[in-house]
Motif scaffolding. Sequence first.
Motif, PDB file in Angstrom:
ATOM      1  N   CYS B 237       0.735  -1.132   0.216  1.00 48.38           N
ATOM      2  CA  CYS B 237       0.027  -0.150  -0.039  1.00 48.38           C
ATOM      3  C   CYS B 237       0.738   1.158   0.084  1.00 48.38           C
ATOM      4  CB  CYS B 237      -1.032   0.039   1.099  1.00 48.38           C
ATOM      5  SG  CYS B 237      -2.145   1.459   1.218  1.00 48.38           S
ATOM      6  N   LEU B 255     -10.989   3.167   9.979  1.00 46.41           N
ATOM      7  CA  LEU B 255     -10.008   1.995   9.410  1.00 46.41           C
ATOM      8  C   LEU B 255     -10.158   0.699  10.455  1.00 46.41           C
ATOM      9  CD1 LEU B 255      -6.703   3.791   8.986  1.00 46.41           C
ATOM     10  CD2 LEU B 255      -8.425   3.486   7.310  1.00 46.41           C
ATOM     11  N   LYS B 258     -10.149  -2.871   8.555  1.00 49.11           N
ATOM     12  CA  LYS B 258      -9.732  -2.747   7.347  1.00 49.11           C
ATOM     13  C   LYS B 258      -8.238  -3.021   7.243  1.00 49.11           C
ATOM     14  CE  LYS B 258     -13.111  -0.363   4.978  1.00 49.11           C
ATOM     15  NZ  LYS B 258     -13.903   0.096   6.146  1.00 49.11           N
ATOM     16  N   ASP B 259      -7.736  -3.298   5.790  1.00 47.34           N
ATOM     17  CA  ASP B 259      -6.297  -3.326   5.656  1.00 47.34           C
ATOM     18  C   ASP B 259      -5.797  -2.183   5.605  1.00 47.34           C
ATOM     19  OD1 ASP B 259      -6.061  -6.196   5.612  1.00 47.34           O
ATOM     20  OD2 ASP B 259      -6.515  -6.346   3.455  1.00 47.34           O
ATOM     21  N   ALA B 260      -5.477  -1.426   6.653  1.00 52.33           N
ATOM     22  CA  ALA B 260      -5.261   0.033   6.640  1.00 52.33           C
ATOM     23  C   ALA B 260      -4.118   0.492   6.148  1.00 52.33           C
ATOM     24  CB  ALA B 260      -5.243   0.404   8.239  1.00 52.33           C
ATOM     25  N   ALA B 338     -12.359   6.794   2.324  1.00 52.54           N
ATOM     26  CA  ALA B 338     -13.136   6.059   1.230  1.00 52.54           C
ATOM     27  C   ALA B 338     -12.699   6.694  -0.248  1.00 52.54           C
ATOM     28  CB  ALA B 338     -14.487   5.836   1.219  1.00 52.54           C
ATOM     29  N   TRP B 343     -12.128   3.115  -1.847  1.00 55.94           N
ATOM     30  CA  TRP B 343     -13.078   1.995  -1.308  1.00 55.94           C
ATOM     31  C   TRP B 343     -14.567   2.465  -1.430  1.00 55.94           C
ATOM     32  CZ3 TRP B 343     -10.233   2.278   4.175  1.00 55.94           C
ATOM     33  CH2 TRP B 343      -8.958   1.676   4.023  1.00 55.94           C
TER      34      TRP B 343
END
Lengths: 190, 606
Positions: B237, B255, B258-260, B338, B343
């Motif tokens: 990321c 977050l 989430k895959d933050a 988002a 997202w």
Amino acid sequence: MQTNIMICGVGGQGIVLTSKLIAATAVSHDVPVMSAETIGMAQKGGSVFSFLRLGDGIASPMFPEGSADLLIGFEPSEAVRMFPYLKKGGTAIVNTHPIMPVTAALTGSDYDGADMLEYIRRNAEKAVFVDGDKAITDIGSPKVLNMVMLGAAVATGLLPFSLEEIEETMKATVKPQFAELNSKALRYGG
Amino acid sequence: MHKEFLMGNAAIARGAIAAGLNLISGYPGTPSTEVLETSAKCNKSGSLYVEWSVNEKAALELAAGAAYCGARTMVTMKQVGLNVASDPLMSLAYIGVKGGMVILVADDPGPISSQTEQDTRTFAAYSKLPCFDPSSVQEAYDMIGEAFELSEKYGTPVLFRPTTRVCHGYASIDVKDETEYKSVKPEGFVRDPSKWVIFPRLSYNAHIKIEARNVTLSEELSDYARNLVIPEKAAGCKKGIATHGISYTYVAEALAGKDAPRVMKVTTPFPFPEQAALRFLDGLDEVLCIEELDPVIERELTYICGKHHLPVKIRGKLTHDVKNAGENTCGTVAENIAGFMGWELPAAAKAEEPPALPVRPPVLCAGCPHRASFFAVKEAMKGQKAVFCGDIGCYTLGNAMPLDMVDTCLCMGAGVNITQGIGHIEPDMKCFAFVGDSTFFASAITGAVNAVYNQADMTLVILDNSTTAMTGHQPHPGTGHTMMGQVVDKIDITAVLKGIGVKTVVTVDPLDLKNAVETVKCVASEKGVKAIIFKLPCAVIIKPKKPAFIDTQKCTNCKRCIKALGCPGIVLRDGRPAIENSLCTGCGLCSQVCPCSAISLTKEGE
């Protein structure tokens, strides 16, 4: 397990104390708790709300719209104002007695709360309506509306506490001469 | 250590007391007020000196003096209060302190109850003072002690700037037991003119030291555990989020699960932790800055990227990715993130449009003496060319219909001077300035002196309700009591005005309407500076009388009581005026306004 609660109404209805009682019960049962509320304009008849969050892993004292498990509305229009915070499948507990805005006489508002209650009936999956006016007449004190609403909230089973546990906190919080009256109101609501 | 459910401001006070606080001073202002109030409540032994000062400048100077002696001191105010205190603040930054000194300035994104959306983090950079920005009630509690430590280590006052949601948020937090409290014994003032007396030469040398110290501090604060860099969970990321304060908790909520992306929480915006920022930026393509008020982090990161030639795109308020005014919420932050991450937000359940909601604007309380005062002046000046300059306090609400009696409002104490300026340009204008008793002492006396000496033609109206009502009834020099529990001589407003040369000073009861109107007419017709003191305690602090009573036989339903006064104590029932007994305080103003004598304070026969 997290529980998000939105308590709302008009300044002077005892919303902040309701929030404090739930929070204090949480503290005495080692349940993490956070809250946030409107402050300042309360005594001037303004809208008052309190975000209350119980459980582990909470970062913010506020929660986003669509995430309250429980909406405790002390006044029909205030319940509608905060309705977006109720999550899908959440429960709304609403006092059916409307409070006219203090400016209503001046603006000629004909607000009577009926549209608001209809709206909640149509949009909430679970709604409990409390006739607050009847309750305070039956109990004999206008000051116990908040305890009636709190009793009704406990009765939903959505709070991680029993009526007795809330009652214990109440007794430790209010002046001794009011404890019995408040107990009566809690049980009336529950 | 034990758990307590505390408001952020109470936590700050408790944290400071646990850190050995010796003196706290301040001036009330939302959202900062409860810090000093809690300190006073916790001061059972009287070992802490607590004072509501006359204004923020006085409070800061007093706290500085105590800190010169080696005492741990705190001064509290809201963000606009720092403008008042900025003169001593800017110089104190050069002089420094001996004991730890924390300047608590509460910012108010929104703004919810303030005149400006100014950012104390920006003031920190301007004054070159270290600044702490707590993100939660627990962090505020824990960090206040660290702020004192840093202040003493570097001999400098430090800023501590919570925002409304931290100040007024509540949480169950870990607090120290009294046995764990630190105790500070101040050494006392040690005479050293080369240290405590500001001169250009001293300032030049101090400036060099300050700049060097802030470089050192930037490095030290890069290793400060509260300047967090949270590594990304999703490998590869290339995006990061930089945030601060309460917004950090909104980011954490957004977050959760989430895959933050990588996150940086900036707790000391000044001096900016540059090395920590470099660790955060390393390998990223893009950063979204989520901030309230000024784009402080965004500017710093943009600067650091330029300085170190980093190919990282910094987004935020300056790039219009995030709105540049108002406060953040969990919802807005989730949307910002988002959008930035690409997202999909779960589609909000579309509820039907609600019916039109009644608005509940803040209005003067039922029985508020200000309503009567404004009404008296309005009646007296009917048909005349007049301007009504208002000020900061409950009485700003005199602007609401139907009173509509506030033509200007700028900042604390401004009205008395603004009305003079208008008078110099429009000599045929009847110029009024309305000021409350607390605001008079805080910052309107100088304006009155200015008016007298410079031959202004104006009427100063003091709305003396014997308290500081707007912020929750704090004492001030006219009330006769202090935060240390002493009963003291009141400072008499009439004597002050006479002392500075106002020849006509008349005190009236605003609820004696006829007399009040005549007095205003008479006083306002004089030349020069004259004053009317409307004196009656705030309706909230006195016991209400029996509610008024409307004789429906006499009432012609003209509704003058409603249209003239706009009092919440009179409502319409079945189209006719009726007294709302739960609100009416029995002040009797409406009975003096009713043209048919239908309203009285006692039912016939009682």
